[in-house]
Scaffold this motif. Structure first.
Motif, PDB file in Angstrom:
ATOM      1  N   UNK A 152      75.331  84.900  67.271  1.00 29.57           N
ATOM      2  CA  UNK A 152      73.950  85.241  66.937  1.00 29.57           C
ATOM      3  C   UNK A 152      73.433  84.488  65.738  1.00 29.57           C
ATOM      4  N   UNK A 153      74.016  83.323  65.447  1.00 25.06           N
ATOM      5  CA  UNK A 153      73.636  82.564  64.253  1.00 25.06           C
ATOM      6  C   UNK A 153      72.483  81.613  64.534  1.00 25.06           C
ATOM      7  N   UNK A 154      71.504  81.606  63.653  1.00 23.38           N
ATOM      8  CA  UNK A 154      70.369  80.691  63.756  1.00 23.38           C
ATOM      9  C   UNK A 154      70.828  79.243  63.619  1.00 23.38           C
ATOM     10  N   UNK A 155      72.007  79.012  63.029  1.00 24.91           N
ATOM     11  CA  UNK A 155      72.509  77.649  62.880  1.00 24.91           C
ATOM     12  C   UNK A 155      72.818  77.003  64.223  1.00 24.91           C
ATOM     13  N   UNK A 156      72.898  77.799  65.290  1.00 26.43           N
ATOM     14  CA  UNK A 156      73.079  77.199  66.615  1.00 26.43           C
ATOM     15  C   UNK A 156      71.902  76.293  66.949  1.00 26.43           C
ATOM     16  N   UNK A 157      70.737  76.564  66.346  1.00 30.01           N
ATOM     17  CA  UNK A 157      69.563  75.722  66.574  1.00 30.01           C
ATOM     18  C   UNK A 157      69.794  74.282  66.147  1.00 30.01           C
ATOM     19  N   UNK A 158      70.568  74.089  65.081  1.00 30.12           N
ATOM     20  CA  UNK A 158      70.832  72.733  64.602  1.00 30.12           C
ATOM     21  C   UNK A 158      71.562  71.923  65.659  1.00 30.12           C
ATOM     22  N   UNK A 159      72.514  72.535  66.314  1.00 31.43           N
ATOM     23  CA  UNK A 159      73.306  71.819  67.310  1.00 31.43           C
ATOM     24  C   UNK A 159      72.570  71.710  68.638  1.00 31.43           C
ATOM     25  N   UNK A 160      71.681  72.660  68.914  1.00 32.20           N
ATOM     26  CA  UNK A 160      70.803  72.529  70.073  1.00 32.20           C
ATOM     27  C   UNK A 160      69.840  71.356  69.863  1.00 32.20           C
ATOM     28  N   UNK A 161      69.385  71.169  68.628  1.00 28.88           N
ATOM     29  CA  UNK A 161      68.506  70.041  68.314  1.00 28.88           C
ATOM     30  C   UNK A 161      69.237  68.718  68.502  1.00 28.88           C
TER      31      UNK A 161
END
Length: 240
Positions: A152-161
């Motif tokens: 549930x970490x927002x940091x997953x967005x960095x790797x999705x980017x």
């Protein structure tokens, strides 16, 4: 400079007050980056917005808990494919030499495979070259995205980017190899102590001669050999 990769390198570093102060400017920079899709810009924007809401000490505590207390979320590329093997030392030497060969001076105590450092290097390369290297590491970035999304970490967005920028499809076999390794428990203090007590990887020593570049690094990136007999990969939902 590839602005989006430079911004990612900053966002994945340990949070400082200076970083939090610069978030509006970073968000503005990626919003005007024509290399990014609207989807990628949303990933960046949501991560920036989340960090902007954080107290600096809460942001730092969260970062340490996610990235420093387990190997499962390590921000070191070769941790996920070489682990504790001796091959990691040679891979680090090769990566450092590639940086130097291309005029990228590494003035930091971080190892060359530290993802923010790797992204900063790519930010100074041509876009096709950056995409090529991101493609070679796609299985590692996707494994981090999946694991962080699971938390549930927002940091997953960095790797999705990263995935949106590279447009690369990760090898499902290599991805499964990484995800098959049981995740560490960040609350297991004894395990954390063992990690800190292990001998640090040193440059030199077993560093052999030979070419250093994308071909050799590709082999090193693919060197995941810790796959158990049965492997399952979970399907994850999209990022925030």
């Amino acid at each position: 400079m590839i602005v989006s990769l430079k911004v990612l390198s900053l966002l994945l570093n340990y949070p400082t007050q200076a970083l939090l102060d610069d978030l509006p400017a970073l968000k503005q920079a990626v919003s005007t980056d024509k290399l990014l899709t609207a989807k990628a810009q949303k990933f960046f924007g949501n991560l920036c917005d989340d960090l902007a809401k954080q107290d600096i000490y809460d942001a730092q505590e969260r970062y340490v808990f996610l990235f420093d207390r387990t190997r499962s979320h390590s921000l070191h590329l070769f941790e996920h494919v070489h682990g504790e093997s001796r091959d990691r030392g040679q891979a680090l030497v090769d990566l450092r030499d590639m940086y130097l060969k291309n005029g990228f001076a590494v003035d930091t105590t971080e190892l060359p495979d530290f993802i923010p450092l790797f992204l900063e290097y790519l930010a100074h390369q041509s876009f096709p070259e950056a995409q090529e290297m991101l493609g070679q590491t796609a299985h590692i970035f996707e494994a981090l995205r999946v694991r962080l999304k699971k938390k549930g970490s927002i940091y997953s967005n960095a790797f999705a980017a990263v995935s949106e920028i590279s447009k690369a499809e990760p090898s499902q076999e290599l991805l499964s190899d990484i995800l098959a390794v049981p995740e560490d428990d960040p609350n297991d203090l004894e395990a954390m102590d063992r990690i800190w007590q292990e001998e640090a990887v040193k440059f030199g020593g077993n560093a052999g001669e030979g070419s250093c570049g994308p071909d050799r690094l590709r082999m090193q990136m693919r060197a995941a050999d810790r796959r158990p007999p049965e492997v399952t990969t979970q399907n994850m939902q999209g990022e925030n």
